[in-house]
Design an enzyme around this catalytic site. Structure first.
Site, PDB file in Angstrom:
ATOM      1  N   GLU A 108     -10.772   6.826   3.877  1.00  0.00           N
ATOM      2  CA  GLU A 108      -9.805   6.226   4.809  1.00  0.00           C
ATOM      3  C   GLU A 108      -9.999   6.762   6.232  1.00  0.00           C
ATOM      4  O   GLU A 108     -11.112   7.105   6.647  1.00  0.00           O
ATOM      5  CB  GLU A 108      -8.382   6.406   4.274  1.00  0.00           C
ATOM      6  CG  GLU A 108      -8.236   5.753   2.886  1.00  0.00           C
ATOM      7  CD  GLU A 108      -6.814   5.689   2.373  1.00  0.00           C
ATOM      8  OE1 GLU A 108      -5.883   5.437   3.149  1.00  0.00           O
ATOM      9  OE2 GLU A 108      -6.626   5.874   1.148  1.00  0.00           O
ATOM     10  N   ASP A 114       0.857  -1.177   0.000  1.00  0.00           N
ATOM     11  CA  ASP A 114       0.000   0.000   0.000  1.00  0.00           C
ATOM     12  C   ASP A 114       0.905   1.243   0.000  1.00  0.00           C
ATOM     13  O   ASP A 114       2.134   1.154   0.101  1.00  0.00           O
ATOM     14  CB  ASP A 114      -0.986  -0.012   1.177  1.00  0.00           C
ATOM     15  CG  ASP A 114      -2.222   0.854   0.865  1.00  0.00           C
ATOM     16  OD1 ASP A 114      -2.131   1.751   0.007  1.00  0.00           O
ATOM     17  OD2 ASP A 114      -3.269   0.645   1.494  1.00  0.00           O
TER      18      ASP A 114
HETATM   19  C1  BGC Z   1      -5.091   3.141   0.029  1.00  0.00           C
HETATM   20  C2  BGC Z   1      -5.234   2.124  -1.053  1.00  0.00           C
HETATM   21  C3  BGC Z   1      -5.041   2.769  -2.392  1.00  0.00           C
HETATM   22  C4  BGC Z   1      -3.734   3.511  -2.441  1.00  0.00           C
HETATM   23  C5  BGC Z   1      -3.486   4.219  -3.749  1.00  0.00           C
HETATM   24  C6  BGC Z   1      -3.856   3.971  -0.130  1.00  0.00           C
HETATM   25  O1  BGC Z   1      -3.843   5.009   0.788  1.00  0.00           O
HETATM   26  O2  BGC Z   1      -5.079   2.497   1.284  1.00  0.00           O
HETATM   27  O3  BGC Z   1      -6.480   1.511  -0.971  1.00  0.00           O
HETATM   28  O4  BGC Z   1      -5.099   1.802  -3.397  1.00  0.00           O
HETATM   29  O5  BGC Z   1      -3.711   4.471  -1.418  1.00  0.00           O
HETATM   30  O6  BGC Z   1      -4.305   5.300  -3.910  1.00  0.00           O
HETATM   31  C1  BGC Z   2      -3.433   9.944  -2.138  1.00  0.00           C
HETATM   32  C2  BGC Z   2      -4.206   8.679  -1.931  1.00  0.00           C
HETATM   33  C3  BGC Z   2      -3.578   7.896  -0.879  1.00  0.00           C
HETATM   34  C4  BGC Z   2      -3.376   8.735   0.377  1.00  0.00           C
HETATM   35  C5  BGC Z   2      -2.669   7.979   1.447  1.00  0.00           C
HETATM   36  C6  BGC Z   2      -3.287  10.682  -0.841  1.00  0.00           C
HETATM   37  O1  BGC Z   2      -2.541  11.824  -1.024  1.00  0.00           O
HETATM   38  O2  BGC Z   2      -4.092  10.725  -3.068  1.00  0.00           O
HETATM   39  O3  BGC Z   2      -4.282   7.929  -3.094  1.00  0.00           O
HETATM   40  O4  BGC Z   2      -4.367   6.793  -0.599  1.00  0.00           O
HETATM   41  O5  BGC Z   2      -2.673   9.891   0.093  1.00  0.00           O
HETATM   42  O6  BGC Z   2      -2.446   8.751   2.584  1.00  0.00           O
END
Ligand code: BGC
Ligand code: BGC
Length: 645
Positions: free
Chosen positions: A519, A323
């Site tokens: 998230e 991730d």
């Molecule tokens: C998320 C994932 C996602 C990745 C890319 C992460 O923060 O937990 O689900 O695929 O970002 O955007």
């Molecule tokens: C990104 C996401 C990612 C996240 C993780 C963001 O800045 O756009 O894709 O999941 O950071 O913290």
């Protein structure tokens, strides 16, 4: 060095073939010339092509394949220079020109750099198209998985997978970081809506349906040689991301997201692993590891689960992607973090920013023997295998034919159907629903009444989503305007005051809900609705004979503040861009068929409360509505016990 040795070998084979024509049958030596590279030969079996290519690669080229960089962080020329194997768009990671043509030009630019390397290994571009291609402006946005869990229609989910794949291909992207197959146990989690359900079997069934939709080659499709995948799915987040304990997260101010799952192995196997077994059996070739931990150890360091269970026991032959910057979380010492995680079985690192640091660290770790060469070879073999399965070696560049699929009538109809099937009717007193198309007056208010951003939720245009009407779609207001008969007066007052209206409306509709989030930002201690929306509901009671509330939310929310003022309540989840699917059901053109994919608590203080741990709790101790609950308009509305909150 390796490559020179290879050519020497090929030449000596050629010479020996010429010198001793009788000792070698002509068919055994496929006319070896310097150009006849097996990996470039579409007629060769994929595994032979992988073997051949791997044998030609330097350590630098191999490490490049294991490196995934965020698209805004890669410096011009570096894909070629560092042999980068993958680029991604994070949430909101769109090009300046957010159109299929703009995306395609961007992806092609990166691919051209990859193809300019000596071996010309294509890169693989990945994106979170978790409810349709949410980063693409004016894409078709489907209900988030929570709504699809309520619909529980695998054939529908498979079609959504196919439609999403088409809109991704319209932007030149063959890899989707989806589906989430979390079996969510606590709806305070900010990713509840990304999961289909709290029920393991339901998650397995819909997860595999979606994978089939993304991956199965359509009828009549002309695959590249060896191509078995239409696009690539990624069940995530392995494993137990939906089982973490409230308060156990150590990430920033997150409470439960990225936290710790505290269960024994038997429970893990029973509740959380089956969707992955089902996904592997359905042909999943990429899995994303979870930010979360199991009994205090980060999943990215869990060799027993990543390597022994997933790759060994389940026979997963694809690759594990980390991730976002998740390897860094294993240890404050970056070297240790990388060594632990790659040795545990992570094959590709979603770096996502400082790729040179990762590459340098990998070189040091392999040179010192802390990461065995064989582990690197295994990782690269898995990644290359998937690139062949996607046909990327033979068709590396975007196919512009898909551009016309974006928001096509077929996709919009599919999204509308999905919305209508995802609605759950929670209460329906005084036969408030279905509505008559001859209703004389309808009053409409609420923060979600004209707000496509509240319909689409997180992972839409931006990582956290965007409130308001920023992408194409039909709002609830617009859907009502086209659904009502000519004799109906529809009055929309966003503030819900209706001060110029002397008479009561027959029907008042209030669209309330949660503002978009993603998230851990969405972790919620109380699940409370915004007080302004609650006030609009109570106010509507004074202005309408019957009050219908539509909830746009990423999970069950606390209804105590609105229950006394309502006749009917509909859980519409985050349904996406096509709210006509809501009016189809409101007016009875289609029936309510959705059932709760999650237990609906009375209050957050009861959580975690779900069908795996409810232990027969009833009355004020039990849920407000149990898992699997959902009325039709002919059912009597339940008598809800009066409980002190
Ligand atoms: C998320 C994932 C996602 C990745 C890319 C992460 O923060 O937990 O689900 O695929 O970002 O955007
Ligand atoms: C990104 C996401 C990612 C996240 C993780 C963001 O800045 O756009 O894709 O999941 O950071 O913290």
């Amino acid at each position: 060095m390796k490559r020179i040795a290879y050519f020497v070998l090929m030449f000596s084979l050629l010479l020996s073939a010429c010198a001793t024509p009788t000792s070698v049958p002509p068919t055994a030596v496929p006319a070896p010339t310097v150009d006849a590279m097996i990996y470039k030969d579409p007629a060769q079996p994929v595994e032979a092509r992988v073997d051949d290519l791997l044998a030609r690669m330097t350590l630098d080229e191999k490490i490049g394949q294991m490196t995934q960089v965020e698209k805004g962080s890669i410096q011009p020329g570096d894909i070629t220079k560092y042999y980068i194997g993958s680029i991604l768009s994070g949430g909101g990671g769109s090009p300046a020109e957010n159109t299929p043509a703009g995306w395609t030009a961007m992806v092609k630019g990166f691919q051209d750099e990859a193809l300019a390397t000596e071996l010309g290994i294509p890169l693989i571009y990945g994106v979170d198209a978790v409810h349709g291609h949410g980063n693409l402006l004016n894409a078709t946005i489907f209900p988030h998985n929570i709504g699809l869990g309520a619909a529980n229609d695998p054939a529908l989910v498979e079609k959504i997978g196919r439609a999403t794949a088409e809109e991704m291909l319209a932007t030149g992207i063959p890899w989707n970081f989806a589906p989430v197959v979390a079996v969510v146990q606590d709806v305070r989690w900010g990713r509840t809506y990304e999961g289909y359900s709290e029920n393991t079997a339901l998650v397995s069934s819909l997860g595999t349906a979606y994978i089939n939709g993304l991956q199965t080659l359509p009828d009549g499709y002309q695959p590249a040689p060896g191509q078995t995948l239409f696009t690539l799915a990624t069940p995530k987040h392995f494993v137990g991301d939906g089982a973490t304990v409230w308060g156990s997260s150590k990430s920033g101010d997150y409470k439960i997201d990225q936290g710790d799952m505290q269960v024994d192995e038997a429970t893990l196997r029973k509740l959380f692993l089956p969707p992955y077994k089902a996904a592997v059996d359905a042909g999943a070739l990429s899995v994303m590891a979870s930010f979360s931990s199991w009994n205090g150890v980060k999943m990215h360091a869990q060799k027993g689960l990543l390597t022994d269970v997933l790759k060994g026991e389940f026979g997963f032959s694809g690759f594990i992607v980390s991730d976002w910057q998740a390897i860094d979380q294993i240890d404050l010492d970056y070297y240790k973090a990388v060594v632990t995680s790659i040795n545990a079985g992570v094959d590709m690192n979603m770096v996502p920013y400082d790729y040179i640091k990762f590459i340098t660290t990998m070189k040091k770790a392999v040179s010192s023997g802390d990461i065995p060469q064989a582990r690197v070879d295994d990782a690269v073999r898995r990644i290359l295998r998937v690139k062949f399965a996607l046909g990327l070696f033979d068709h590396p560049l975007p196919d512009s034919n898909y551009q016309q699929t974006v928001r096509s009538p077929e996709h919009l109809a599919l999204a509308r159907e999905a919305v209508s099937k995802s609605l759950v009717l929670l209460t329906n007193q005084n036969q408030a629903l279905p509505l008559s198309k001859d209703t004389q007056t309808i009053f409409l208010s609420g923060s979600g009444a004209d707000n496509i951003g509240m319909q689409t939720g997180g992972w839409t245009l931006q990582w956290q989503g965007v409130s308001g009407n920023s992408t194409a779609g039909t709002s609830v207001l617009a859907a009502l305007q086209s659904a009502v008969g000519p004799g109906t007066k529809l009055v929309y007052d966003p503030a819900g005051v209706f001060k110029d209206q002397s008479a009561k409306a027959e029907i008042g509709i209030v669209v309330v809900g949660e503002q978009p989030y993603a998230e851990g930002v969405g972790d919620s201690a109380d699940l409370l609705l915004n007080y302004k929306d609650v006030t609009k509901v109570s106010n509507m009671r004074d202005h309408a004979e019957k009050v219908v509330v539509i909830i746009l939310s990423g999970r069950p929310v606390n209804l105590n503040g609105i229950l006394p003022y309502t006749d009917a309540i509909i859980a519409a989840w985050w349904p996406g861009t096509e709210a006509a699917g809501i009016t189809d059901v409101l007016f009875g053109d289609k029936p309510f068929t959705g059932k709760l994919p999650y237990t609906w608590p009375r209050a957050a203080s009861q959580l975690p409360l779900n069908s795996n741990n409810a232990d027969g709790k009833t009355g004020c101790d039990g849920p407000l509505f149990p898992f699997g609950y959902g009325l039709t308009t002919s059912d009597p509305s339940p008598k809800l016990p009066e409980c002190n909150p």
